[in-house]
Scaffold this motif. Structure first.
Motif, short mmCIF file in Angstrom:
data_model
loop_
_atom_site.label_atom_id
_atom_site.label_comp_id
_atom_site.label_asym_id
_atom_site.label_seq_id
_atom_site.Cartn_x
_atom_site.Cartn_y
_atom_site.Cartn_z
N ASP A 1 0.84 -1.28 -0.04
CA ASP A 1 -0.12 0.02 -0.06
C ASP A 1 0.86 1.37 -0.23
O ASP A 1 0.29 2.49 0.12
N TRP A 2 2.11 1.14 0.07
CA TRP A 2 2.94 2.51 -0.05
C TRP A 2 2.82 3.14 -1.48
O TRP A 2 2.20 2.49 -2.58
N GLY A 3 2.90 4.39 -1.37
CA GLY A 3 2.66 5.04 -2.69
C GLY A 3 2.29 6.46 -2.27
O GLY A 3 2.19 6.93 -1.32
N THR A 4 1.80 7.21 -3.65
CA THR A 4 1.31 8.50 -3.42
C THR A 4 -0.17 8.46 -3.82
O THR A 4 -0.66 7.88 -4.59
N TYR A 5 -0.77 9.30 -2.99
CA TYR A 5 -2.61 9.26 -3.08
C TYR A 5 -2.85 10.60 -3.28
O TYR A 5 -2.26 11.69 -2.66
N GLU A 6 -4.15 10.77 -4.08
CA GLU A 6 -4.55 12.34 -4.35
C GLU A 6 -5.95 12.26 -4.12
O GLU A 6 -6.66 11.28 -4.28
N CYS A 7 -6.02 13.33 -3.36
CA CYS A 7 -7.69 13.93 -3.24
C CYS A 7 -8.06 15.13 -3.94
O CYS A 7 -7.25 16.12 -3.75
N ALA A 8 -8.77 14.84 -4.86
CA ALA A 8 -9.19 15.99 -5.74
C ALA A 8 -10.59 16.67 -5.38
O ALA A 8 -11.51 15.89 -5.46
N CYS A 9 -10.65 17.65 -4.69
CA CYS A 9 -11.88 18.38 -4.07
C CYS A 9 -12.39 19.71 -4.83
O CYS A 9 -11.76 20.62 -4.84
#
Length: 314
Positions: free
Chosen positions: A96-104
């Motif tokens: 589950d390592w990595g980069t996550y994005e939230c587009a609000c």
């Protein structure tokens, strides 16, 4: 208004874009333990329209919100859930390592996760312990405790130590020459428990092992203290024995006194019922007895003697 902050953590270089008034709040890059539950984005549901995506190392959509109604995408239902308006990772896995994005509402926020397997280490309070870490060609080393930097040292001899651990942490002499970046912690305290991480070369590389979980146990009683406790127990037992013996003796004496009192009371009651038994006969001497018999017996005239006559001769 927006600000760009550069973070370095583990093998990743994180560029976190923070926008004022955004509903997808994220903190500094974090390290997660395997199987740890963690919040990916806070207040995610409060965003009217949002999309949550894993962007690295592969790109995939995790969840979407439309008019504050959010749903987890197929394939992530077992991994993520919404709880109290937050997007939560149920149990972190090593992949589950990595980069996550939230587009609000068209504004993006990024967060990076590093998932580690930590070695479990135990220590007693006030003990000294060494947390091992090794690296090749290291020019500097940085140690973190629960995400907070506690020591950073460079090959030229310069060293930074956090205030909480000042005078209690150190590296081995010749650490960079030998590749031994181990951290020695003195006078272990309960608040020292937690996750320790080791990085080198500007925090861009992980030492080996990278993460260790320190558990601090209560300090066991000393032999002297144990002996003193044992002596106290012996004295207490002896006092209890004497007390019990005293009680038994008193009970025996009391029972004996009660029996004697009861016996006297019974005899007194019996005497009242049979008063004649209390009359004592006086002893009588043999002479007195014979005299009494003599007096009691009438005098008989013998037949050999003539009887007296009341007739007078003329």
């Amino acid at each position: 208004m927006k600000s760009i902050t550069s973070w370095t953590f583990g093998v990743f270089i994180s560029f976190t874009l923070c926008f004022k008034d955004t509903h997808c709040q994220s903190g500094a890059p974090v390290t997660l333990l395997v199987y740890q539950r963690a919040t990916l984005f806070e207040k995610a549901v409060s965003c009217e329209n949002a999309q949550f995506t894993r962007t690295f190392p592969s790109e995939s959509t995790i969840a979407m919100c439309r008019k504050h109604k959010c749903a987890i995408k197929e394939g992530f239902l077992e991994k993520f859930e919404f709880e109290d308006n937050d997007l939560v990772l149920k149990s972190a896995k090593y992949t589950d390592w990595g980069t996550y994005e939230c587009a609000c509402n068209g504004i993006s926020t990024f967060v990076k996760w590093n998932v580690v397997v930590a070695l479990n280490v135990s220590a007693q309070e006030l003990d000294n312990i060494t947390l091992v870490c090794f690296a090749k060609d290291a020019k500097d080393v940085t140690w973190f405790h629960n995400g907070r930097k506690i020591l950073q040292s460079w090959i030229n001899g310069s060293t930074y130590i956090g205030e909480v651990f000042r005078n209690r942490v150190s590296l081995e002499e010749g650490a960079f020459k030998d590749g031994t970046l181990s951290l020695t912690l003195c006078d272990v305290r309960r608040k020292d428990a937690g996750l320790y991480e080791c990085f080198f070369n500007g925090e861009t590389a992980e030492g080996y092992p990278n993460a260790q979980m320190l558990h601090v146990n209560d300090n066991p009683p000393s032999p002297v203290g144990h002996k003193a406790d044992f002596t106290k127990e012996i004295i207490s037992a002896f006092i209890f024995f004497l007390l019990a013996l005293t009680i038994v003796v008193l009970c025996v004496k009391l029972n004996k006194a009660n029996r004697q009192s009861t016996s006297k009371t019974s005899r007194s009651a019996e005497s009242v019922r049979n008063p004649s038994e209390n009359v004592h006969m006086l002893p009588v001497s043999v002479d007195e007895s014979q005299s009494a018999q003599t007096v009691a017996q009438p005098v008989q005239e013998s037949e050999n003697y003539p009887k007296s006559s009341s007739t007078q001769p003329f």
